[in-house]
Write an enzyme that holds these catalytic residues in place. Sequence first.
Site, PDB file in Angstrom:
ATOM      1  CG  HIS A   1      -1.470   3.420   1.341  1.00  0.00           C
ATOM      2  ND1 HIS A   1      -2.696   3.369   0.720  1.00  0.00           N
ATOM      3  CD2 HIS A   1      -0.592   2.869   0.468  1.00  0.00           C
ATOM      4  CE1 HIS A   1      -2.566   2.802  -0.470  1.00  0.00           C
ATOM      5  NE2 HIS A   1      -1.306   2.501  -0.650  1.00  0.00           N
TER       6      HIS A   1
ATOM      7  CG  ASP B   1       4.072  -2.231   1.169  1.00  0.00           C
ATOM      8  OD1 ASP B   1       3.731  -3.368   0.777  1.00  0.00           O
ATOM      9  OD2 ASP B   1       3.758  -1.192   0.572  1.00  0.00           O
TER      10      ASP B   1
ATOM     11  CD  GLN C   1      -5.845   5.302  -3.413  1.00  0.00           C
ATOM     12  OE1 GLN C   1      -6.253   6.191  -4.164  1.00  0.00           O
ATOM     13  NE2 GLN C   1      -6.124   5.262  -2.126  1.00  0.00           N
TER      14      GLN C   1
ATOM     15  CG  ASN D   1       0.811   5.591  -5.558  1.00  0.00           C
ATOM     16  OD1 ASN D   1       1.651   6.419  -5.864  1.00  0.00           O
ATOM     17  ND2 ASN D   1       1.123   4.344  -5.280  1.00  0.00           N
TER      18      ASN D   1
ATOM     19  CG  HIS E   1       4.053   3.805  -0.400  1.00  0.00           C
ATOM     20  ND1 HIS E   1       4.125   2.435  -0.385  1.00  0.00           N
ATOM     21  CD2 HIS E   1       2.901   4.111  -1.036  1.00  0.00           C
ATOM     22  CE1 HIS E   1       3.068   1.921  -1.005  1.00  0.00           C
ATOM     23  NE2 HIS E   1       2.299   2.925  -1.413  1.00  0.00           N
TER      24      HIS E   1
END
Length: 141
Positions: A99, A30, A93, A86, A101
């Site tokens: 995605h 990230d 989001q 999210n 995390h």
Amino acid sequence: MSDCIFCKIIDGSIPSTKVYEDDHVLAFMDVSPLTKGHTLLIPKQHVKDIFEMPEDVARNLYAVAPKIAGAIKSAFNPVGMNTLNNNGAFAGQTVFHYHLHFIPRYDETDGLKMKWETKQSEFTFDVLGTVAEKIKENLNA
Ligand SMILES: [Zn+2]
């Protein structure tokens, strides 16, 4: 999807720091990490969120999740790890390509704060049963 930043990462037109890739998924760091090792796992197929995710995409993505989590754990020895995603802007989001995390946790000042204000007194066992029935009615909807 041409205007999706994660699709551009997948096709290489935007650089990323990859940690894992196969025919179906990509994992990379990230760029706005909460902690050391904060990694994202995405399907290569553009899927907006969990609600649009076909079963085969989910199967391929979640099959890899323990491998990614384990590698982060081995690399940095965190005291815990949150894996979360999210769905929808209200839920936080910001990139509308699914995605997951992986956020390794080190201490209470590491940048991730979650406050769970549970409503156990409101959701009695009978109420939970009614809620469960409503969800069950919609499993194949
Ligand atoms: Zn995309």
